[in-house]
Scaffold this active site. Structure first.
Site, PDB file in Angstrom:
ATOM      1  CD  GLN A   1      -8.160   4.614   9.446  1.00 35.00           C
ATOM      2  OE1 GLN A   1      -9.556   3.858   7.910  1.00 35.00           O
ATOM      3  NE2 GLN A   1      -7.151   5.020   8.091  1.00 35.00           N
TER       4      GLN A   1
ATOM      5  NE  ARG B   1      -6.804  13.508   7.069  1.00 40.77           N
ATOM      6  CZ  ARG B   1      -7.067  12.734   7.323  1.00 40.77           C
ATOM      7  NH1 ARG B   1      -8.564  12.723   7.753  1.00 40.77           N
ATOM      8  NH2 ARG B   1      -6.961  10.756   7.102  1.00 40.77           N
TER       9      ARG B   1
ATOM     10  CG  HIS C   1      -1.871   1.271   1.526  1.00 47.34           C
ATOM     11  ND1 HIS C   1      -2.824   1.318   0.411  1.00 47.34           N
ATOM     12  CD2 HIS C   1      -1.935   2.218   1.974  1.00 47.34           C
ATOM     13  CE1 HIS C   1      -3.824   2.891   0.657  1.00 47.34           C
ATOM     14  NE2 HIS C   1      -2.877   2.612   1.834  1.00 47.34           N
TER      15      HIS C   1
ATOM     16  CG  HIS D   1     -10.842   4.445   2.663  1.00 44.19           C
ATOM     17  ND1 HIS D   1     -11.234   4.561   4.481  1.00 44.19           N
ATOM     18  CD2 HIS D   1      -9.206   4.353   2.732  1.00 44.19           C
ATOM     19  CE1 HIS D   1     -10.048   4.411   4.878  1.00 44.19           C
ATOM     20  NE2 HIS D   1      -8.956   4.319   4.544  1.00 44.19           N
TER      21      HIS D   1
END
Length: 735
Positions: free
Chosen positions: A239, A110, A43, A89
């Site tokens: 998360q 972000r 990743h 994701h």
């Protein structure tokens, strides 16, 4: 005990462990080994793909920032640039759909504002299994809610995207989020640490145990495999999102960049503090001393390993000159965001971490970021397209059309889009439901168009042709809106690269994309690779998602739905289509096979030029790419897709000649470079001059409340447009 067995448990190979010990001249500490394990994961390191994607064209006259930073983009004017990035994701969304999708949106935002750009748009490209499964419906609903929840809370419009459903994605959904932002190029901030003595500053949420090993294990290992021990305290690798904090973080970050207060800034995304400290140091050819005692913690008792590998969301790492620290504190204090100096930049290129007065990490930053052994390039494999299934004779085109429009992939997505705020910030000029989203750039006369496409079915049939078709269709979609394609970002979603043939398929898809990018003069500016999308030994179809950016110099954009009674309906592009790997073939047989038709680049480039020039001259009322489902589905969508944007339905009457083609191939066959347009009869001569040398024909007129299609002087379809709209609305009515 730190040894090779621990390295293997953390996802490293025996060879990689030997390289690590050779690079640092000793056995790594427990925390150091954890840092290597996440940074050398697929990743983060791209060890299978880095040399393959290097063939993409990356330069162009307007490119401001290419791949290698958090996002990339192009100059639009002297004072305005656009940055964009797509990220996946997938695995987190399969485990925890709402939080996985929400944090995917937060992470891609972000990537944009960590460079100082203000995000103005989101798009999403989603893939799920068939909706007859309760589990798939739960995952689908959770993902849609997560995207809407995060984007709506932070105030960034989700302006479009695409959703498909196929058995390939039953056990591994795909959630790719694209974000786009605007910036004055002089405020562009990169993720670098420079200047010995400059301060290392932590900004944002306290660090917790959520997300530990999200990059190295969850995103680098397929579902259905024996899970490796995480050594992360047993906390979920998914998360948790806080969009309200991210909104504050976004405003603070943009202010800091605009005021010129930063040396560099990096999002603590995948691999958290490990990624940000090591990547910023390596990019700036510097080092860092960081005191972990100063890192804000949400969870008591965290050890250094957990602190460095945590992927807690909404955190940034800054490098700041000491003389500007007071101004940074004052700016950030306005937003009530925690800000802590945790270290300083040092010369020498080493990252050193301290805990309770003891140095626990001392590593060359470049070895962590760039020294992973690259995997061998793929061995050439002879790929055979799945055999084309026998398709029964077409008896009732109208019934077949209703059946296609009633499939989830071709049906209306309004039930999804109504959960997203797509008008916030008042830039959106074409609402979701058209071939491309269109936004204005305030303060300029420019408009931009965005489109995403990812033909997994076509790439499974022929990876090289499928990759080229993905690029061609995405560029054609922005051209349909009237925009000139200028650059792209891409998310490459594939199964385990170590299984037979998968890496070769990946390389063939990339080769097709690279060829198309050169043909269309559209460089890549950013991207993402996601491997291990599979369940057990069953992998997804190769699915490249292309995010294409187009630019308009002030002229009116074009939507895909019919807009004016009495307009001529025009078919632009080749007549012949193929049922190979088509939506019709799959809907009628349950399988897909045969090789799709390749792109004829001379015609494709001519079609895109005609579309842009027609929009520039203001002579076209609508334009819609004819792709999945062929010409008949495209005509139906021109009649009814405006309902997704609360526009009125308009029918049309069309008469065509099959010219010896089979009826099913003629109506439902698929081919590149084909577009359905509508335009006033008064401009047909002018349009014809634009089309010199490119096939085109007037096939009908817009008007009425029915879709009437005659082939060879016989009406084959005669349906009320309300019936078509009802069929399209049916698949996602449960949302």
């Amino acid at each position: 005990m730190v040894d090779e067995s621990l390295a293997l448990a953390l996802g490293l190979t025996a060879k990689e462990y030997r390289v690590i010990t050779g690079a640092i001249g000793r056995v790594p500490t427990y925390t150091e080994l954890g840092m290597y394990s996440v940074m050398w994961s697929e990743h983060c390191s791209y060890k299978h793909s880095r040399r393959i994607i290097a063939q993409y064209p990356k330069k162009g006259p307007t490119v401001l920032q290419g791949p290698g930073e958090n996002a990339g983009g192009v100059r639009i004017t002297k004072d305005v640039a656009v940055l964009m990035k797509i990220e996946s994701h997938n695995h987190p969304s399969m485990v925890e759909p709402y939080q996985g999708a929400a944090t995917g949106v937060g992470g891609i935002l972000r990537d944009i504002f960590t460079m100082g750009a203000r995000p103005i748009a989101l798009m999403d490209s989603l893939r799920f299994g068939p909706l007859n499964s309760a589990k798939t419906r739960r995952i689908f609903s959770g993902v849609v809610s997560g995207i809407g929840g995060y984007g709506n809370c932070i105030g960034i419009p989700t302006v479009g995207g695409e959703i498909e459903f196929a058995p390939s994605y039953t056990h591994n959904c795909l959630v790719n989020a694209l974000a786009l932002g605007v910036i004055d190029p002089k405020h562009l901030t990169r993720g670098k640490a420079r200047g010995p003595g400059n301060l290392v500053v932590y900004m944002g949420a306290p660090t917790g145990r959520d997300g530990i090993h999200g990059a190295s294990l969850l995103a680098s290992q397929g579902f259905g495999e024996k899970k490796k021990k995480t050594h992360g305290g047993g906390i979920s690798a998914v998360q948790v999102a806080d969009p309200f904090l991210e909104k504050l973080l976004m405003e603070a970050s943009i202010d800091l960049c605009r005021m010129g207060l930063l040396v560099g800034m990096q999002d603590m995304g995948a691999a958290g503090l490990t990624c940000s400290t090591c990547e910023m140091s390596a990019k700036g050819r510097a080092g860092m001393d960081v005191n972990l005692d100063r890192v804000p913690l949400r969870t008591s008792g965290m050890n250094p390993y957990e602190m460095m590998l945590s992927e807690t969301q909404e955190r940034m790492l800054l490098t700041v000159e000491p003389r500007k620290l007071a101004a940074v504190r004052k700016t950030v204090a306005k937003y009530g965001i925690p800000l802590v100096v945790i270290g300083h930049v040092r010369a020498g290129g080493r990252v050193r971490l301290w805990r309770h007065g003891k140095m626990i990490v001392d590593l060359p930053a470049a070895s962590v970021t760039d020294s992973v052994p690259m995997c061998p390039l793929p061995r050439r494999v002879r790929l055979r397209a799945p055999k084309a299934p026998w398709v029964p004779s077409l008896r009732d085109p109208a019934k077949a059309l209703i059946r296609l429009l009633s499939t989830p992939s071709l049906g209306s997505k309004k039930a999804v889009w109504r959960q997203y705020d797509h008008m916030v910030r008042t830039n959106t000029m074409i609402l979701p439901g058209s071939d491309a989203a269109v936004l204005r750039l305030k303060g300029t006369d420019k408009l931009i168009a965005l489109s995403t496409d990812g033909p997994g079915r076509l790439c499974a049939a022929d990876p090289f042709v499928g990759g080229a078709l993905a690029m061609a269709e995405s560029a054609r979609n922005v051209a349909c809106a009237g925009a000139r394609p200028v650059a792209f970002t891409n998310g490459l979603n594939f199964p385990n690269p170590d299984r037979e043939g998968n890496l070769w398929r990946f390389s063939e898809v990339v080769r097709g994309i690279a060829l198309a990018a050169r043909k269309l003069s559209t460089p890549v500016v950013s991207g993402n690779v996601s491997f291990y999308n599979e369940h057990g030994a069953k992998g997804i179809d190769p699915t490249p998602i292309i995010g294409m950016l187009g630019v308009m110099d002030g002229w009116k954009p074009v939507a895909q739905w019919f807009a004016r009674e009495g307009d001529a309906v025009v078919w632009l592009g080749p007549r012949r289509g193929s049922l190979n790997a088509s939506a019709y073939q799959e809907a009628m047989t349950g399988r897909s096979g045969g090789r799709p038709m390749p792109v004829a680049w001379r015609i494709e480039k001519a079609v895109q030029r005609i579309l842009v020039e027609s929009a520039k001259r203001g002579i076209v009322s609508s334009a819609h790419d004819a792709s999945d489902g062929g010409i008949l589905v495209a005509l139906a969508e021109c009649c009814v897709s405006g309902a997704d944007a609360d526009m009125p339905l308009l029918g049309c009457r069309v008469a065509m000649r099959a010219a010896g083609n089979r009826l099913d191939e003629f109506l439902f066959g698929e081919a590149p470079s084909r577009v359905i347009l509508s335009l006033p009869e008064s401009v047909l001569d002018e349009f014809g001059r634009l089309c010199a040398g490119t096939p085109w024909a007037v096939i009908g007129r817009v008007g009425g409340d029915r879709l009437s299609v005659s082939v060879d002087d016989r009406e084959r379809v005669g349906l009320p447009v309300a019936r078509l709209a009802e069929a399209r609305s049916r698949p996602l009515a449960f949302l």
